[in-house]
Design a protein around this motif. Structure first.
Motif, PDB file in Angstrom:
ATOM      1  N   PRO A 142       0.807  -1.227   0.000  1.00 46.89           N
ATOM      2  CA  PRO A 142       0.000   0.000   0.000  1.00 46.89           C
ATOM      3  C   PRO A 142       0.840   1.277   0.000  1.00 46.89           C
ATOM      4  CG  PRO A 142      -0.964  -1.587   1.494  1.00 46.89           C
ATOM      5  CD  PRO A 142       0.363  -2.157   1.066  1.00 46.89           C
ATOM      6  N   TYR A 143       1.980   1.287   0.680  1.00 44.87           N
ATOM      7  CA  TYR A 143       2.827   2.487   0.715  1.00 44.87           C
ATOM      8  C   TYR A 143       3.536   2.699  -0.620  1.00 44.87           C
ATOM      9  CZ  TYR A 143       2.070   1.948   5.714  1.00 44.87           C
ATOM     10  OH  TYR A 143       1.488   1.807   6.948  1.00 44.87           O
ATOM     11  N   LEU A 144       3.840   1.591  -1.308  1.00 46.28           N
ATOM     12  CA  LEU A 144       4.509   1.689  -2.609  1.00 46.28           C
ATOM     13  C   LEU A 144       3.555   2.157  -3.693  1.00 46.28           C
ATOM     14  CD1 LEU A 144       7.062   1.124  -4.338  1.00 46.28           C
ATOM     15  CD2 LEU A 144       6.270  -1.244  -4.550  1.00 46.28           C
ATOM     16  N   GLY A 145       2.279   1.869  -3.539  1.00 45.28           N
ATOM     17  CA  GLY A 145       1.317   2.286  -4.553  1.00 45.28           C
ATOM     18  C   GLY A 145       1.455   1.515  -5.851  1.00 45.28           C
ATOM     19  N   TYR A 146       1.938   0.276  -5.771  1.00 43.73           N
ATOM     20  CA  TYR A 146       2.101  -0.574  -6.953  1.00 43.73           C
ATOM     21  C   TYR A 146       0.879  -1.475  -7.040  1.00 43.73           C
ATOM     22  CZ  TYR A 146       4.298  -3.963 -10.134  1.00 43.73           C
ATOM     23  OH  TYR A 146       4.593  -4.784 -11.206  1.00 43.73           O
ATOM     24  N   GLU A 147       0.024  -1.206  -8.014  1.00 43.44           N
ATOM     25  CA  GLU A 147      -1.276  -1.865  -8.064  1.00 43.44           C
ATOM     26  C   GLU A 147      -1.141  -3.372  -8.199  1.00 43.44           C
ATOM     27  OE1 GLU A 147      -5.010  -2.170  -7.292  1.00 43.44           O
ATOM     28  OE2 GLU A 147      -3.916  -0.268  -7.235  1.00 43.44           O
TER      29      GLU A 147
ATOM     30  N   SER B 157      -4.369  -7.007   9.059  1.00 42.67           N
ATOM     31  CA  SER B 157      -4.905  -5.765   9.625  1.00 42.67           C
ATOM     32  C   SER B 157      -4.071  -4.558   9.213  1.00 42.67           C
ATOM     33  CB  SER B 157      -4.995  -5.866  11.150  1.00 42.67           C
ATOM     34  OG  SER B 157      -3.720  -6.090  11.733  1.00 42.67           O
ATOM     35  N   HIS B 158      -2.752  -4.727   9.148  1.00 40.71           N
ATOM     36  CA  HIS B 158      -1.895  -3.624   8.705  1.00 40.71           C
ATOM     37  C   HIS B 158      -2.183  -3.279   7.243  1.00 40.71           C
ATOM     38  CE1 HIS B 158       2.429  -1.764   8.829  1.00 40.71           C
ATOM     39  NE2 HIS B 158       1.554  -0.970   8.239  1.00 40.71           N
ATOM     40  N   TYR B 159      -2.288  -4.314   6.399  1.00 44.55           N
ATOM     41  CA  TYR B 159      -2.577  -4.090   4.985  1.00 44.55           C
ATOM     42  C   TYR B 159      -3.914  -3.372   4.801  1.00 44.55           C
ATOM     43  CZ  TYR B 159      -4.159  -5.191   0.253  1.00 44.55           C
ATOM     44  OH  TYR B 159      -4.668  -5.102  -1.025  1.00 44.55           O
TER      45      TYR B 159
ATOM     46  N   SER C 292      -3.757   0.352   6.148  1.00 47.60           N
ATOM     47  CA  SER C 292      -2.932   1.248   5.333  1.00 47.60           C
ATOM     48  C   SER C 292      -3.490   1.415   3.929  1.00 47.60           C
ATOM     49  CB  SER C 292      -1.488   0.750   5.276  1.00 47.60           C
ATOM     50  OG  SER C 292      -1.430  -0.565   4.773  1.00 47.60           O
ATOM     51  N   SER C 293      -4.284   0.440   3.461  1.00 45.00           N
ATOM     52  CA  SER C 293      -4.921   0.583   2.144  1.00 45.00           C
ATOM     53  C   SER C 293      -6.017   1.636   2.175  1.00 45.00           C
ATOM     54  CB  SER C 293      -5.499  -0.754   1.678  1.00 45.00           C
ATOM     55  OG  SER C 293      -4.493  -1.708   1.479  1.00 45.00           O
ATOM     56  N   GLY C 294      -6.699   1.742   3.302  1.00 46.51           N
ATOM     57  CA  GLY C 294      -7.767   2.733   3.425  1.00 46.51           C
ATOM     58  C   GLY C 294      -8.959   2.447   2.549  1.00 46.51           C
ATOM     59  N   ASN C 295      -9.201   1.168   2.275  1.00 40.20           N
ATOM     60  CA  ASN C 295     -10.266   0.788   1.353  1.00 40.20           C
ATOM     61  C   ASN C 295     -11.386   0.095   2.126  1.00 40.20           C
ATOM     62  OD1 ASN C 295     -11.737  -1.072  -0.542  1.00 40.20           O
ATOM     63  ND2 ASN C 295     -10.416  -0.065  -2.039  1.00 40.20           N
TER      64      ASN C 295
END
Length: 674
Positions: free
Chosen positions: A310-315, A367-369, A372-375
């Protein structure tokens, strides 16, 4: 990673390679064009051998290279097609079915021949080697011809390319001849007929004016049933590889005063993100390393790499992570049975003979994923997995409140007792992040329950695991454990500071070696410094930086980064030694990146659009910049600048400044991006 105790052969390998492993020689230098370069022409520490792994969605390759005393290159290309599962051989043990990838190793003789002036050009002597998401070998000129070979994988198809370039470095024209070659080998497997095809694709004769060059590809690929290798396209593969490398360079882009760290961070994004494969589960991230493809594990993918994407923003990475969590969600067991710890061989083999504390890994990583994804939709879909994992851990506590498991991710290589620190600490982390998700989903009663359990688990970590070992107030790994163990770093990564001073000293003064943190320091055993796994070193660095160990951790980080990027085995962090002989497993590279996002920046998600930050700057640095850090799916730029005794934290999005304040040392802030 998935093997039994160390074998005598592994110990023999260690003794053979001891000098090479323990030296601090620097072979490589960072260039100014996103790569590292080894100047072989001026090298006197030969012979030297190394290997590097590269991957795309349908292929992986480990390139083994040796340069002898005369600077001659020998190449072996271990080309692996992960989705093409083969039949077991009659003389192989049954467990080989988990590693039954269609693969071939091709050496120097798999190459075209170049002729000039009635001579066959043998361009084996090497001037330099360059690595930057590909590997390039620059040969010493022969007869005025300089041959360069660059190896890279197709990001989409089932082949790798070795691109040859022949350059005329003289002023006069040269007419060269090229003899192509073709190798085909067929094998039956579970999906049909597999054909390994190796061939060059060059013109038979070429006229080169002075200063010009000619390039052509050599393909190492596989076809399935009626597929046609005519579809192999080196030009398209190079374009796709460069697009991938540009994304890795631009997203989550780190700039510090230390070029070695900057480069290893960039390389780590490459290795962490390229090892993603097509599978029946959809795209999935896998460790690689010659052994672990098109499969997922509760530690490597759920705990290590999933929360990084999620921090990398690599889909592609985010999709692969989601598919991993979804696979575990679909396999929640009935009753009080433990969940499988892995799904191997395209997901068709669940590995469930051992409880390694995987529910705690799943609770923490998922839970972290999610947070941090915010989805919101992802959160709703994956919440049952998080909820089940937390309940499983809660119900597996012993009388003292520690979470019981049969082992940890070391899988019995070393004693862990009935309840180990790793499992309990990861459960603590899962509770911590799940509180935020529960609040976002409106489950306020459950959030309060998790808050109470979190507080209780913090007491357990102190009362049950807290111990004085060799005069240091740190943690015992399990009841009866009297030796320093690598995973004592885990409470630090969760922000627990109660025993930070003794734990940091134990990690960096007692357990530290030239190759990072030992698995265990046992003075009663011989060869006590044999076993190290980079994953523990990477957690230890992150945890120490996040708490009060920035000074010593940064010094160790510099040393460690230089060794892994520029030393005797490059250019990525590794799995372990002597087991698996320091393979470049991919999730460890994600853990290297998390030293900076969760350590130096101190990012911790607490809501779908809300993070807590506790930024740090090493004393040698006056600034740090991150471009395109993805917070809840939105790219932002984050900078730290030293201003007297304070640090200015600035967060921007495009031309808009979202946060701009000076912070005192160790000050935390909450950033809300609503």
């Amino acid at each position: 990673m998935k093997f039994p105790l160390l074998t005598l052969f592994a110990l023999y390998l260690f003794s053979v390679n001891l000098i090479a492993q323990e030296n601090d020689h620097t072979y490589w230098k960072v260039t100014d064009h996103r790569s590292i370069l080894w100047d072989v022409a001026n090298e006197d520490r030969l012979p030297h051998t190394d290997n590097i792994e590269m991957a795309g969605k349908n292929v992986a390759a480990i390139i083994y290279y040796e340069i002898d005393e005369n600077k001659n290159l020998s190449l072996k290309r271990d080309v692996i097609f992960p989705q093409l599962r083969t039949f077991n051989k009659s003389n192989e043990p049954e467990w080989k079915k988990y590693r039954a990838y269609f693969r071939r190793t091709l050496a120097n003789d798999a190459a075209p021949l170049i002729s000039f002036n009635e001579k066959t050009i043998i361009a084996s002597q090497i001037d330099s080697v360059e690595i930057g998401g590909m590997i390039t070998f620059y040969a010493t000129p022969v007869e005025g011809l300089k041959v360069t070979r660059t190896i890279y994988p197709s990001m989409e198809d089932r082949f790798i390319v070795e691109q040859w370039e022949v350059q005329n470095i003289d002023t006069s024209e040269k007419n060269i001849s090229i003899t192509n070659f073709k190798i085909k080998q067929t094998e039956l497997g579970y999906k049909g007929t597999y054909t390994m095809e190796v061939f060059s694709d060059a013109k038979e004769s070429v006229s080169l004016a002075g200063g010009t060059s000619y390039s052509f590809p050599v393909y190492y690929g596989a076809t399935l049933n009626q597929e046609n290798s005519d579809n192999f396209n080196a030009e398209q593969a190079l374009k796709q590889r460069n697009q991938f490398l540009n994304t890795m360079y631009d997203n989550l882009a780190l700039k510090t005063p230390n070029d070695t760290i900057n480069t290893l961070f960039y390389f780590s994004k490459i290795r962490a993100s390229e090892s993603i494969y097509n599978s029946s589960m959809g795209l999935v991230h896998s460790p690689g390393g010659g052994n672990y493809y098109v499969g997922i594990w509760a530690n490597d993918q759920v705990e290590y790499s999933g929360p990084f994407f999620p921090y990398l923003g690599y889909e592609t990475g985010n999709t692969a992570a989601f598919n991993t969590y979804k696979k575990f969600l679909e396999n929640i067991p009935e009753g009080d049975a433990h969940i499988p710890y892995a799904f191997e061989v395209d997901g068709i083999f669940p590995m469930k003979h051992l409880d390694r504390g995987d529910a705690a890994m799943i609770a923490y990583g998922t839970s972290h994923y999610v947070l941090s994804s915010g989805n919101l939709e992802k959160a709703k879909e994956l919440w049952p997995l998080i909820e089940w994992s937390l309940e499983y851990c809660h119900n597996k506590r012993n009388e003292s409140g520690a979470v019981m498991s049969q082992s940890d991710e070391m899988e019995g290589r070393i004693e862990t007792g009935d309840a180990n620190l790793s499992t309990s600490t990861l459960y603590y982390g899962g509770l911590k992040y799940s509180i935020g998700i529960a609040k976002e989903l409106g489950f306020l009663k459950k959030a309060r329950m998790y808050e109470a359990r979190l507080s209780a688990m913090e007491s357990v970590l102190e009362d049950y695991f807290g111990a004085t070992i060799d005069g240091l107030d740190t943690y015992r790994y399990f009841d009866g454990n009297k030796n320093f163990r690598h995973w004592i770093c885990l409470p630090l990564t969760m922000g627990i500071t109660t025993r930070q001073e003794g734990t940091i000293k134990a990690l960096f003064e007692k357990l530290w070696t030239n190759n990072g943190v030992l698995v265990e320091l046992n003075k009663e055993k011989e060869n006590e410094d044999v076993v190290f796994w980079d994953r523990a070193t990477l957690y230890a660095l992150r945890g120490a930086i996040r708490t009060d160990g920035l000074g010593i951790a940064y010094e160790k980080l510099k040393h460690f980064s230089q060794k892994r990027l520029l030393g005797n085995h490059v250019p990525y962090v590794i799995e372990a030694f002597p087991e698996n002989n320091m393979r470049h497993l991919s999730a460890e590279s994600a853990l290297y990146c998390r030293i900076f996002t969760e350590g130096l920046l101190g990012i911790e998600p607490i809501g779908f659009n809300k993070i807590q930050m506790k930024p740090h700057l090493p004393s040698e640095w006056n600034s740090l910049e991150f471009k395109n850090v993805f917070i809840s799916g939105s790219p932002m730029d984050i900078s730290l600048r030293r201003e007297s005794k304070r640090i200015r934290l600035k967060i921007t999005s495009g031309q808009k400044t979202l946060f701009n304040r000076r912070l005192s040392p160790n000050q935390s802030i909450v950033f809300d991006n609503k």
